[in-house]
Every structure is written in C-alpha cells, then in structure tokens.
Write an enzyme that holds these catalytic residues in place. Structure first.
Site, PDB file in Angstrom:
ATOM      1  N   GLU A 116       7.291   7.383 -13.717  1.00 32.19           N
ATOM      2  CA  GLU A 116       6.756   6.647 -12.574  1.00 32.19           C
ATOM      3  C   GLU A 116       5.758   5.574 -13.008  1.00 32.19           C
ATOM      4  OE1 GLU A 116       7.760   6.593  -9.602  1.00 32.19           O
ATOM      5  OE2 GLU A 116       9.147   8.272  -9.693  1.00 32.19           O
TER       6      GLU A 116
ATOM      7  N   TYR B 169       0.943   5.932  -4.427  1.00 32.80           N
ATOM      8  CA  TYR B 169       2.395   6.085  -4.598  1.00 32.80           C
ATOM      9  C   TYR B 169       2.721   7.076  -5.708  1.00 32.80           C
ATOM     10  CZ  TYR B 169       7.023   5.520  -6.386  1.00 32.80           C
ATOM     11  OH  TYR B 169       8.274   5.807  -6.860  1.00 32.80           O
TER      12      TYR B 169
ATOM     13  N   ASP C 261       7.137   2.982  -1.638  1.00 36.63           N
ATOM     14  CA  ASP C 261       7.249   1.871  -2.583  1.00 36.63           C
ATOM     15  C   ASP C 261       8.042   0.758  -1.903  1.00 36.63           C
ATOM     16  OD1 ASP C 261       9.856   2.803  -2.544  1.00 36.63           O
ATOM     17  OD2 ASP C 261      10.082   2.852  -4.730  1.00 36.63           O
TER      18      ASP C 261
END
Length: 355
Positions: A46, A129, A147
């Site tokens: 991520e 996020y 996102d």
C-alpha cells in the site's frame, strides 16, 4: 408439492464480492479470497502503490521482500540501502517513513502491526487510506477505504455534483454505507479492482459492472463526467543547473542531499538551487562547486514533480579532482546508489551529450 425456497436477498456488497470471486486481479501481495493476509505485505504494497501504478510496483515489491522478508529485517536495514532499493518509485519521503514505521513497529509493538485503524494511524507515514486498507485487508476489520478508485465509483453511482477535493467528505460517507461487516477485506480489494479495471476514468466498461443497474451516471449516460473536479492551478515552473563532473577514469562525482526536504537523503549530481526563474547562464561558473573548464551541454532535462516542473541545464567538466564531500561512482555502479529518477535523467542526458 415442495415449497419453493425464498431467494436469498442480495446487497451491493454481496453483488460486488460475487463479481470479485470470479474476476479478481492476481497481485503479488494479495492472498486468496477469505485467507488471512500478512500485515507486513499489505502495508508494504500500500505504501508503494501511493501515486504509483500496479505494474511499476510489482518488481519493487518482490525485490523488497527478497531483501527484507520481515518488518524486523526492514527495521534493521541501513537507510541508504532502503533509499537505493526505492529509487525510481518517487516520493522519497515514503521510503524514509517506511524505515521509520518498521522501526516503530519493532520497537513499540514487538514486530506486530496494530490491528485497528486508530493504532495504525499512530505509525509514521500511515494516513487514513493506508490505515483503513491495512485494517480491512490484513485484519478483516470493517474499515472504509477511500482512494481515487473508490471516489470515482461512488461519484458515478450517486452522480455527486460536488467537485473534488471538496466532495471527499460526502464520498467517504457514501462509501461507508457500502462497507460490509462480512468479508470487509475482500470487499476493500473488490471495490479497488472495480475502479481499476471496470469503472475506469475513460471509457468505463459498464456492461461488465455488477453495479450498473443501480448506477445513476450509467442511467444518465454521463459516466465520464464524474467525479467532478475543481480546475487545476497552473503548475509552477522551476529552473536549475546541474554540474556533471567526471574523473580521468570516467567516474561521476555525486553528493548526498540533506536528510530533510525534497529527495531527502538521496544522491545527486551537484546542482544549484531550484528557483522560479531562468538562470543567467553566464553566472554558471559562479555557481559551480569548483573551478574547472566547464562547458554547457546541448539541451536540457525536464522532470515533473507533484507540485512543480523542473527544468535543468547541464554543464560538464572532465578530468577534475574533488574533495571528500563527493563520492566517485562508476557508470556501471549507478544502480547501487540512491539516485532519484530526475538525477538518472540528468546522468543519461549528460553522458549522451559527452559522447
């Protein structure tokens, strides 16, 4: 005569999960549906995926795991090694925060990532996020991710007229309504896949979308009009001069940038400050790091950062001697130093013009 069984009720989440079970992307960091994902793998992927494409991230992710299989291995790695391995991914503050976060997880959490969004948000370099993504995908917590893919899906389903970035609060509230308690980790990956492969910015493939029947933008036929975006301000332009220095063996002199600031801790070809005006080339000798027979190389190098575009003019000198501020690096060894993309462009351009 046997009574017919009532048809199971479906929800948007269950429809999407059924689609995901058939069409999910196979990515190096992803576990099979229903299986537990490694928090270290999820977090690493991520962080790398921020502002970077899946295709670009794949080889970097594989290389990082081969070099540092666990978060403890990464925490113990020299920062220069991490920055060198990161070179080419851009946004180098992420690499420095990656190292800090790994150290914090090891020092304060015994090498285990916190399981909640709240706990993850306290770690260096983890924002809303990433915290939601790790909580959902690694720990199956019903966390709502938001996102660009999710924003686009929600904006189209509900034809949200408010432009981004102002619409983020509204879009987050809408996304939260869809987040299920069952299989939230798979759902998080499913909605990202939906945005990345079906509900794309241009030419969305609505005929394959499991949510097309309830999508207001699809019904109106104006899918590509959403999400609405505020007009972008013109990108500022900056200018600088790079000084390419080679010794008699053809090695290049490089220096390390300050730890803080843009490209902090990375290695560079010596450069002037980057200013909002074009340099008077006649003053290049005054800006040079040492006295030498400098010659200007044809052309220039342009590199676009997030908030500005940089235009660099190159001057070169050969057969020079430098002090301990600099390190001599052979051309065949440039892959072993933390040289950011902009400086790789500078070196490539300079060497081509010197031939």
């Amino acid at each position: 005569m046997p009574r017919k069984q009532p048809k199971a009720m479906t929800t948007p989440a269950s429809d999407l999960l059924a689609w995901y079970d058939r069409h999910r992307r196979y990515l190096p960091w992803r576990s099979a549906p229903g299986e537990t994902a490694d928090p270290y793998h999820v977090w690493l992927a991520e962080i790398m995926l921020q502002q970077t494409t899946v295709v670009t991230v794949g080889p970097y992710y594989t290389d990082f795991l081969a070099r540092w299989p666990t978060v403890a291995d990464l925490a113990a790695a020299p920062l220069d090694d991490v920055l060198t391995a990161w070179a080419g991914l851009g946004y180098y503050a992420r690499a420095r925060n990656l190292k800090k976060c790994a150290q914090t997880v090891v020092a304060e959490h015994g090498g285990h990532f916190p399981r909640t969004e709240e706990g993850l948000l306290k770690l260096p370099g983890i924002g809303p996020y990433t915290a939601a993504a790790v909580a959902a995908i690694a720990f199956d917590q019903p966390a709502t991710i938001l996102d660009g893919n999710v924003e686009r899906v929600m904006a189209r389903i509900h034809r949200v007229a408010t432009p981004l970035p102002k619409a983020k609060v509204e879009l987050r509230a809408l996304a939260a309504r869809y987040t299920p308690d069952v299989r939230p980790g798979d759902y998080a990956q499913a909605i990202m896949d939906l945005g990345a492969t079906i509900c794309t910015p241009a030419r969305p493939r609505c005929f394959l979308c499991p949510w097309r029947e309830t999508c207001a933008a699809h019904a109106a036929g104006d899918m590509e009009s959403f999400p609405r975006k505020s007009p972008k301000a013109a990108r500022p332009q900056r200018y600088g001069i790079c000084f390419l220095m080679l010794d008699k063996a053809g090695r290049i002199a490089l220096e390390k940038r300050p730890e803080k600031g843009l490209l902090g801790g990375m290695v560079q070809v010596p450069t002037s400050d980057w200013l909002g005006k074009v340099f008077d080339q006649d003053t290049a000798a005054d800006l040079a790091p040492l006295k030498a027979k400098w010659r200007r190389l044809d052309g220039s190098v342009t590199h676009v950062f997030t908030h500005f575009a940089l235009h660099l003019t190159l001057f070169a000198a050969t057969g020079v001697k430098v002090d301990s501020r600099y390190q001599w690096v052979g051309i065949d060894q440039l892959g072993n130093v933390a040289l950011p993309s902009v400086m790789r462009k500078v070196v490539a351009h300079g060497l081509a013009k010197l031939v």
